[in-house]
Design a protein around this motif. Structure first.
Motif, mmCIF file in Angstrom:
data_model
loop_
_atom_site.group_PDB
_atom_site.id
_atom_site.type_symbol
_atom_site.label_atom_id
_atom_site.label_comp_id
_atom_site.label_asym_id
_atom_site.label_seq_id
_atom_site.Cartn_x
_atom_site.Cartn_y
_atom_site.Cartn_z
ATOM 1 N N PHE A 149 0.834 -1.202 0.000
ATOM 2 C CA PHE A 149 0.000 0.000 0.000
ATOM 3 C C PHE A 149 0.872 1.257 0.000
ATOM 4 C CE2 PHE A 149 -2.308 3.430 2.070
ATOM 5 C CZ PHE A 149 -3.545 3.393 1.450
ATOM 6 N N ASN A 150 1.889 1.281 0.859
ATOM 7 C CA ASN A 150 2.752 2.457 0.971
ATOM 8 C C ASN A 150 3.618 2.665 -0.264
ATOM 9 O OD1 ASN A 150 1.958 3.482 3.498
ATOM 10 N ND2 ASN A 150 3.188 1.954 4.570
ATOM 11 N N VAL A 151 4.033 1.582 -0.905
ATOM 12 C CA VAL A 151 4.828 1.710 -2.134
ATOM 13 C C VAL A 151 4.014 2.427 -3.205
ATOM 14 C CG1 VAL A 151 5.822 0.439 -4.069
ATOM 15 C CG2 VAL A 151 6.366 -0.241 -1.730
ATOM 16 N N VAL A 152 2.760 1.955 -3.402
ATOM 17 C CA VAL A 152 1.903 2.587 -4.410
ATOM 18 C C VAL A 152 1.563 4.020 -3.991
ATOM 19 C CG1 VAL A 152 -0.315 2.448 -5.612
ATOM 20 C CG2 VAL A 152 0.949 0.354 -5.079
ATOM 21 N N LYS A 153 1.268 4.190 -2.706
ATOM 22 C CA LYS A 153 0.875 5.514 -2.211
ATOM 23 C C LYS A 153 1.970 6.553 -2.427
ATOM 24 C CE LYS A 153 1.029 6.499 2.210
ATOM 25 N NZ LYS A 153 0.700 6.577 3.655
ATOM 26 N N PHE A 154 3.190 6.223 -2.035
ATOM 27 C CA PHE A 154 4.247 7.230 -2.147
ATOM 28 C C PHE A 154 4.718 7.425 -3.581
ATOM 29 C CE2 PHE A 154 4.577 6.429 2.464
ATOM 30 C CZ PHE A 154 4.434 7.741 2.880
ATOM 31 N N ALA A 155 4.499 6.433 -4.427
ATOM 32 C CA ALA A 155 4.727 6.661 -5.859
ATOM 33 C C ALA A 155 3.733 7.700 -6.361
ATOM 34 C CB ALA A 155 4.576 5.350 -6.629
ATOM 35 N N GLY A 156 2.487 7.593 -5.890
ATOM 36 C CA GLY A 156 1.471 8.580 -6.252
ATOM 37 C C GLY A 156 1.783 9.959 -5.703
ATOM 38 N N VAL A 157 2.268 10.010 -4.463
ATOM 39 C CA VAL A 157 2.640 11.288 -3.849
ATOM 40 C C VAL A 157 3.750 11.954 -4.655
ATOM 41 C CG1 VAL A 157 3.737 12.348 -1.838
ATOM 42 C CG2 VAL A 157 1.919 10.661 -1.520
ATOM 43 N N ALA A 158 4.766 11.168 -5.013
ATOM 44 C CA ALA A 158 5.887 11.714 -5.792
ATOM 45 C C ALA A 158 5.413 12.234 -7.140
ATOM 46 C CB ALA A 158 6.954 10.641 -5.980
ATOM 47 N N TYR A 159 4.490 11.506 -7.761
ATOM 48 C CA TYR A 159 3.978 11.919 -9.066
ATOM 49 C C TYR A 159 3.204 13.232 -8.976
ATOM 50 C CZ TYR A 159 1.668 11.573 -13.612
ATOM 51 O OH TYR A 159 1.228 11.831 -14.881
ATOM 52 N N LEU A 160 2.370 13.374 -7.959
ATOM 53 C CA LEU A 160 1.605 14.610 -7.780
ATOM 54 C C LEU A 160 2.528 15.790 -7.479
ATOM 55 C CD1 LEU A 160 -1.457 13.340 -5.690
ATOM 56 C CD2 LEU A 160 -1.382 13.875 -8.133
ATOM 57 N N LEU A 161 3.550 15.562 -6.676
ATOM 58 C CA LEU A 161 4.504 16.635 -6.368
ATOM 59 C C LEU A 161 5.293 17.038 -7.614
ATOM 60 C CD1 LEU A 161 5.883 15.531 -2.878
ATOM 61 C CD2 LEU A 161 4.342 17.448 -3.381
ATOM 62 N N TRP A 162 5.611 16.057 -8.452
ATOM 63 C CA TRP A 162 6.324 16.355 -9.701
ATOM 64 C C TRP A 162 5.456 17.237 -10.597
ATOM 65 C CZ3 TRP A 162 4.946 14.589 -14.709
ATOM 66 C CH2 TRP A 162 5.870 14.913 -15.702
ATOM 67 N N MET A 163 4.165 16.929 -10.667
ATOM 68 C CA MET A 163 3.262 17.744 -11.470
ATOM 69 C C MET A 163 3.121 19.145 -10.878
ATOM 70 S SD MET A 163 0.292 14.998 -12.521
ATOM 71 C CE MET A 163 -0.447 16.089 -13.731
ATOM 72 N N ALA A 164 3.073 19.231 -9.546
ATOM 73 C CA ALA A 164 2.972 20.536 -8.892
ATOM 74 C C ALA A 164 4.215 21.378 -9.177
ATOM 75 C CB ALA A 164 2.802 20.360 -7.384
ATOM 76 N N TRP A 165 5.373 20.761 -9.128
ATOM 77 C CA TRP A 165 6.627 21.479 -9.393
ATOM 78 C C TRP A 165 6.681 21.975 -10.834
ATOM 79 C CZ3 TRP A 165 10.240 24.221 -7.493
ATOM 80 C CH2 TRP A 165 11.474 24.371 -8.135
#
Length: 205
Positions: A69-85
């Motif tokens: 769960f955490n692997v998928v979750k933090f991959a999603g977090v990183a992706y959203l932050l990349w888009m925000a940046w």
């Protein structure tokens, strides 16, 4: 199985502002109507893995495994932050641009929308909670019925997201009338996606 109660429940869920809605609105405002439609299609397609996981019982495995769960979750977090940046720098997927995306650009927009939902581990668990109450109770038909209900949910998602996107696209020219408005939109998209990333990071299985 597909009752009025299910349709109303699914509709309320779909219209609630979430990452997919924000992404579709961002594409409508930032790139135009065609981009919004591509975003809506991509976000809808991104539902398929979560739906299949719920129908096949894999969502329960994801729910039970904190590591997965955490692997998928933090991959999603990183992706959203990349888009925000990227939006903040006015160079990424969410950056407001003067011309509508076409061809390959539309494929990229759809693919990013797909990833937004694929990298959200809560979506499959959500289906595991939403769909079973509307099943007939026949165990031999459970997978087929969940898939059918999920298909209706996806159709509603695409329809509602399309309305959101076209509505945003209609205001595009007015909002991009000045460089200040364009910069404000980019910063707003960055802030919203950073907030969504933070909210996803706090989610638990």
């Amino acid at each position: 199985m597909i009752t009025l109660q299910f349709l109303l429940t699914a509709f309320v869920v779909v219209i609630a502002p979430g990452t997919g809605v924000v992404y579709t609105l961002a594409m409508g405002l930032g790139r135009g109507r065609r981009a919004a439609l591509a975003a809506a299609a991509g976000c809808t397609l991104g539902i398929v893995p979560a739906l299949l996981a719920a129908a096949l019982g894999l969502a329960a495995v994801l729910h039970a495994s904190a590591l997965l769960f955490n692997v998928v979750k933090f991959a999603g977090v990183a992706y959203l932050l990349w888009m925000a940046w990227g939006a903040l720098r006015q160079t990424g997927a969410l950056a407001v641009k003067p011309a509508e995306a076409r061809g390959e650009g539309l494929m990229r927009i759809a693919w990013r929308g797909t990833l937004i939902n694929v990298l959200n581990p809560k979506l499959s668990i959500f289906f595991l909670a939403l769909l079973p109450p509307f099943l007939s109770g026949d165990a031999s038909r459970a997978t087929l019925e969940m898939t059918s209900l999920g298909g209706v949910f996806m159709a509603l998602t695409f329809a509602v997201f399309t309305v959101y996107g076209l509505f945003a696209g209609a205001f595009r020219d007015r909002l991009l009338a000045s460089a200040r408005a364009k910069a404000w939109l980019n910063r707003s998209f960055a802030a919203v996606f950073a907030t969504l990333a933070g909210r996803l990071a706090l989610e638990r299985a």
